[in-house]
Scaffold this active site. Structure first.
Site, PDB file in Angstrom:
ATOM      1  CB  SER A 250      -0.903   0.054   1.326  1.00 20.60           C
ATOM      2  OG  SER A 250      -0.093   0.317   2.441  1.00 20.60           O
ATOM      3  CE  LYS A 251       1.155   8.151  -1.687  1.00 19.84           C
ATOM      4  NZ  LYS A 251       2.173   8.519  -0.677  1.00 19.84           N
ATOM      5  NE  ARG A 252      -0.238   2.381   7.989  1.00 20.83           N
ATOM      6  CZ  ARG A 252       0.100   3.191   8.874  1.00 20.83           C
ATOM      7  NH1 ARG A 252      -0.057   4.495   8.972  1.00 20.83           N
ATOM      8  NH2 ARG A 252       0.603   2.454  10.043  1.00 20.83           N
TER       9      ARG A 252
END
Ligand code: GLU
Length: 502
Positions: free
Chosen positions: A261-263
């Site tokens: 994910s972007k996270r």
């Protein structure tokens, strides 16, 4: 039959690095088989359209060296390649399915559909869907009379077209990567094919275009696997031969569990977009592989290995070599760990392969910095960095005279012998008049140490400390050559004055 594949992104934001991998696998497969690579922009969902996203896609593909043979930005026999510009073309296909009893008009309002969902949920249904059972209670051309349907349409009432799924069948297809996929049609719902604004949904447009554009292989991310049975069914309903499918493995977090994910990227301090992206509505900037200093060849090599391997020990592959070695059969179905340390390793390897000249061209000394020989700095630092920009940041000791000296090294290496040898070196440098190159710097040092009876090897680190402030670093003699004789003398004298007298 010659191979025709397509990359079909939706311009809903910056292209994810996983999308670049999808494009790359399509490209490698097309080139390997002497086929064609198409680029189609799937922008039928106008609510999700983001300005600049299409340009970003084109630029990202260009950066990594994926050449489009036919499609958006290039043209070709099936133009236009942007689905919003093909809008009028899709209706006839929806009508074809209506006429053959495989689709139907539905006039339900959003509220009515919501009410149906509520009713079903309250009755304890697992999935509240518009399907073979529920459609009989709704307002559509299966429950209304033909006259009523005709008059509603003539009246301009809003409607959608839904696929009519016959629930009593298995849908099966053989995915090149996943083997047989079998889904029971009763688990599917009557998806909308044509929306009330006349725009097709992704499913209809995707199938119609793949058919019209003669696509032979659909190579795309695993997230599209759940849509594949519906697509297979649509091909059957149209009476068209379906392309072959290959659903690529998911990209997993660097630790290996869960989807990337972007996270994860933010936490891990790495990009997940090929290029830097500035969000047009918020102005937020997301980092890109390119701007972070990844070389495109490293990115291509890294992406190629995210889900595929050549079955040999070879790790370094040029695009040409990848084309030669690539096969869909060697793609695995298990998720691929997004191991950013591997990307960095590839980057180091490709930096080493660049000539000093090429690397120097990509760098710029600060305006106020002393005139230093960039080529020599590149040569000095090239093997020690992961990103090109580190060449200058790691070489900042060449620009700044040391103001601090690594304490542990002072404690362990700064001793009477070191002071004696370095003082002798300074004396000899002062009278030396030849060219000050790495070899001469070393020869004078060796002679000075010997003159005062000190073993050169024992005081080497002290010399580095005095000249650079640090106990470790790149080739010291070359560094001194870059600094120049006067600067070296100044630095050594400063160290002799500042560091403890022993
Ligand atoms: N438009 C879809 C996407 O954004 C394409 C999926 C497919 O390749 O069928 O990824």
């Amino acid at each position: 039959m010659s191979v025709r594949v397509r990359f079909a992104p939706s311009p809903t934001g910056p292209l994810h690095i996983g999308g670049v991998r999808t494009a790359l696998y399509n490209y490698l497969f097309a080139r390997k088989h002497g086929g064609k690579m198409l680029l189609r922009i799937e922008d039928t969902d106008q609510n999700r359209y983001v300005p600049g996203a299409e340009e970003y896609i084109l630029e990202a593909l260009k950066w990594v060296g994926i050449e489009i043979d036919e499609g958006q930005g290039v043209g070709g026999p099936h133009a236009p390649y942007r689905q919003s510009e093909r809008k009028e073309m899709y209706r006839q296909y929806a009508e074809q399915l209506i006429n053959s009893g495989k689709a139907y008009y539905a006039f339900d309002t959003a509220e009515e559909i919501e009410a149906m969902r509520k009713r079903l949920e309250e009755a304890g249904a697992d999935a509240a869907q518009y399907n073979a059972i529920t459609r009989l209670q709704m307002t559509n051309s299966l429950t209304l009379s033909a006259e009523e349907v005709a008059s509603r349409i003539a009246n301009g009432d809003p409607y959608v077209v839904r696929i009519k799924i016959d629930p009593k069948q298995d849908i099966r297809f053989k995915d090149i990567i996943r083997e047989w996929v079998v889904v029971h049609a009763s688990t599917l719902d009557d998806k909308v094919l044509l929306k009330s604004d006349g725009m097709p949904t992704y499913h209809l447009a995707n199938i119609v275009d793949d058919y019209l554009m003669g696509i032979t292989h659909v190579i795309r991310g695993e997230e599209w696997l759940p849509s594949a049975p519906l697509h297979v069914l649509l091909y059957q309903y149209f009476g068209w031969t379906a392309p072959q499918f290959a659903h690529l493995p998911l990209l997993l977090k660097p630790e290996g569990n869960g989807k990337l994910s972007k996270r994860d990227a933010d936490l891990g301090g790495f990009p997940i977009f090929p290029l830097q992206w500035t969000d047009p509505s918020t102005g937020t900037v997301a980092r890109g592989f390119r701007e972070d200093g990844y070389l495109k060849d490293a990115v291509v090599n890294f992406l190629a290995f995210l889900g595929w391997n050549p079955g040999t020990e070879q790790e370094m592959f040029t695009m040409e070599e990848l084309i030669g070695a690539f096969s869909l059969e060697r793609i695995h179905k298990a998720g691929a760990r997004f191991d950013i340390t591997k990307a960095k390793w590839f980057n180091q390897q490709y930096i080493k392969q660049l000539s000093d000249d090429e690397l120097a061209k990509s760098l710029q000394l600060g305006e106020n910095s002393k005139p230093l020989d960039l080529l020599k700095i590149v040569h000095l630092m090239k093997d020690r960095v992961t990103f090109p920009q580190e060449i200058l940041s790691e070489a900042s000791f060449l620009v700044e005279m040391p103001t601090e000296y690594e304490e542990a090294v002072v404690a362990s290496k700064w001793n009477a012998d070191a002071i004696k040898a370095i003082a002798a070196y300074v004396e000899d440098l002062k009278v030396y008049e030849g060219d000050f190159l790495a070899e001469s710097a070393k020869a004078i040092w060796a002679a000075a140490a010997e003159r005062v009876g000190v073993k050169m090897g024992k005081v080497m680190q002290a010399l580095r400390l005095a000249a650079t402030g640090a106990g470790h670093g790149p080739d010291l003699m070359l560094a001194m050559e870059i600094l120049g004789k006067d600067e070296v003398i100044a630095r050594l004298e400063k160290a002799l004055a500042i560091l403890p007298q022993k």
